[in-house]
Structure formats: structure tokens, C-alpha cells
Motif scaffolding. Structure first.
Motif, PDB file in Angstrom:
ATOM      1  N   ILE A 122      50.873 -60.197 -22.347  1.00 15.87           N
ATOM      2  CA  ILE A 122      50.252 -59.857 -21.070  1.00 15.87           C
ATOM      3  C   ILE A 122      51.183 -58.934 -20.284  1.00 15.87           C
ATOM      4  O   ILE A 122      52.378 -59.196 -20.166  1.00 15.87           O
ATOM      5  CB  ILE A 122      49.929 -61.132 -20.257  1.00 15.87           C
ATOM      6  N   VAL A 123      50.628 -57.840 -19.744  1.00 20.17           N
ATOM      7  CA  VAL A 123      51.443 -56.897 -18.975  1.00 20.17           C
ATOM      8  C   VAL A 123      50.995 -56.780 -17.515  1.00 20.17           C
ATOM      9  O   VAL A 123      51.695 -56.199 -16.701  1.00 20.17           O
ATOM     10  CB  VAL A 123      51.478 -55.495 -19.632  1.00 20.17           C
ATOM     11  N   PHE A 124      49.810 -57.298 -17.203  1.00 20.24           N
ATOM     12  CA  PHE A 124      49.400 -57.315 -15.798  1.00 20.24           C
ATOM     13  C   PHE A 124      48.548 -58.550 -15.541  1.00 20.24           C
ATOM     14  O   PHE A 124      47.937 -59.118 -16.434  1.00 20.24           O
ATOM     15  CB  PHE A 124      48.639 -56.039 -15.410  1.00 20.24           C
ATOM     16  N   LEU A 125      48.545 -58.952 -14.280  1.00 20.53           N
ATOM     17  CA  LEU A 125      47.752 -60.103 -13.848  1.00 20.53           C
ATOM     18  C   LEU A 125      46.546 -59.605 -13.077  1.00 20.53           C
ATOM     19  O   LEU A 125      46.647 -58.622 -12.336  1.00 20.53           O
ATOM     20  CB  LEU A 125      48.591 -61.022 -12.964  1.00 20.53           C
ATOM     21  N   PRO A 126      45.405 -60.280 -13.196  1.00 23.62           N
ATOM     22  CA  PRO A 126      44.226 -59.841 -12.455  1.00 23.62           C
ATOM     23  C   PRO A 126      44.417 -60.037 -10.953  1.00 23.62           C
ATOM     24  O   PRO A 126      45.129 -60.935 -10.514  1.00 23.62           O
ATOM     25  CB  PRO A 126      43.114 -60.743 -12.997  1.00 23.62           C
ATOM     26  N   GLU A 127      43.777 -59.187 -10.182  1.00 19.94           N
ATOM     27  CA  GLU A 127      43.871 -59.261  -8.727  1.00 19.94           C
ATOM     28  C   GLU A 127      43.304 -60.565  -8.168  1.00 19.94           C
ATOM     29  O   GLU A 127      43.702 -61.007  -7.107  1.00 19.94           O
ATOM     30  CB  GLU A 127      43.154 -58.064  -8.088  1.00 19.94           C
ATOM     31  N   ASP A 128      42.370 -61.190  -8.895  1.00 23.16           N
ATOM     32  CA  ASP A 128      41.745 -62.413  -8.385  1.00 23.16           C
ATOM     33  C   ASP A 128      42.502 -63.684  -8.778  1.00 23.16           C
ATOM     34  O   ASP A 128      41.983 -64.788  -8.674  1.00 23.16           O
ATOM     35  CB  ASP A 128      40.280 -62.499  -8.805  1.00 23.16           C
TER      36      ASP A 128
END
Length: 191
Positions: A122-128
């Protein structure tokens, strides 16, 4: 007079005898919940994971080293299939799972307090991600995540060790979440 058994019938009998010794009896997925409420999910469980909806007392799910994109329907609580196990799950670990983003359906675990994404791709997390109102700890150790979305002020701890961030990047994250205990590795001394 002795009758001969057709060859195909004897082969079937031999196969049945052989498989009875080589194929293990499947243990019910609910029987594998330990005394602390933890259930270790294996890759072979993913096709029949909806069976956990009949389990009671699950507090923790571990998908260590599993390969998937979306959680199975019954676990992700669709309108057609309500899973009572979701309400009791407080901790989910995807440590070392072969995932590149949060699986679909995770948002339905409304009592989730601990989310372990360590050593995933994983390289980014969701905004929600802020929608996990009960979330207290987020383990991002060994991921490629270098920034956090807004709205994680309620977290108690974020583990970002083994993520190579400059001192400036670390300071920016500290400033974004001054009340959250954040763990970093030593900043890169690159030149």
C-alpha cells in the motif's frame, strides 16, 4: 466361480482409499477462533470466508500473507447478506498480505479500533479513512505511505517505522497530528 471386478471400479475404490488418507478433514472456520477471539485467515479460506458470519466472539481478524482485492460479500456486509461478526471485530491485520490498497468492504467494520497494514504494498490511504470513528491505532510500518489523509485526529498511535521520510516530512506529519503518538524511523541522512 469368481467374478472379476471391472478395472474402473477398482480404480475408484483405490482413489477413495487414497484420498481418505491424504485430504485432511476441514476444520470449521469458527472452531479456529482462539480464546482471545482472534481468527487467522489463510488464502484457502478466502473462497468460503462468508462462513465467519455464523461465528460468534470474533474480535480480531488476521489476513496475514493473503492475496485478494475485495473482502467476500458476506464479510463486507451487503444488503443481501448481513454479517453479525462485523460488529464485534475490533482489530484487523493485513500484515504481509499481497494488497496494494485497502480492500473494498472494510468500511463496514464500524467498531474497528486497530488496523495493521504493515509490510504491504500500500502506498496511499483513502481520503475517507476518517470514517473509522473508533480507530485508535494504525500500523503503516514497512509500507510506502509517505503522507496521511486529513481527519485522523482521534487516533492514539500511528506506526510509520521503516518508512524512509526526511526530517521535514516527519515534521509535517507531526504538525498535522500534534496529539497523536507517531513512530518514525530515523530520518534519511541522504546527501
Amino acid at each position: 466361480m469368481m467374478q472379476t471386478i471391472p478395472k474402473w471400479l477398482s480404480l475408484i475404490a483405490l482413489w477413495i482409499l487414497w484420498t481418505s488418507f491424504t485430504i485432511p478433514v476441514n476444520q470449521s472456520i469458527c472452531e479456529r477462533i482462539d480464546k482471545n477471539g482472534k481468527l487467522q485467515i489463510k488464502n484457502t479460506d478466502l473462497n468460503n470466508l462468508g462462513a465467519i458470519c455464523s461465528c460468534e466472539n470474533i474480535r480480531s481478524l488476521s489476513f496475514k500473507k493473503c492475496n485478494f482485492v475485495a473482502l467476500p460479500e458476506c464479510v463486507s456486509t451487503t444488503k443481501e447478506c448481513e454479517c453479525t461478526a462485523n460488529g464485534g471485530v475490533e482489530s484487523i491485520s493485513f500484515s504481509k498480505a499481497n494488497i496494494q490498497r485497502l480492500p473494498e468492504g472494510l468500511e463496514n467494520f464500524n467498531n474497528l479500533q486497530n488496523l495493521d497494514l504493515s509490510f504491504t504494498d500500500i502506498v496511499f490511504l483513502p481520503e475517507d479513512l476518517y470514517q473509522f470513528y473508533e480507530l485508535k491505532t494504525l500500523n503503516l510500518r514497512g509500507t510506502g505511505i509517505v503522507s496521511l489523509p486529513d481527519g485522523l485526529e482521534n487516533l492514539e498511535m500511528i506506526d510509520m517505522r521503516m518508512i524512509d521520510l526526511s526530517r521535514d516530512d516527519q515534521e509535517a506529519i507531526y504538525a498535522q497530528y500534534p496529539e497523536v503518538k507517531i513512530y518514525f524511523s530515523s530520518p534519511c541522512q541522504c546527501k
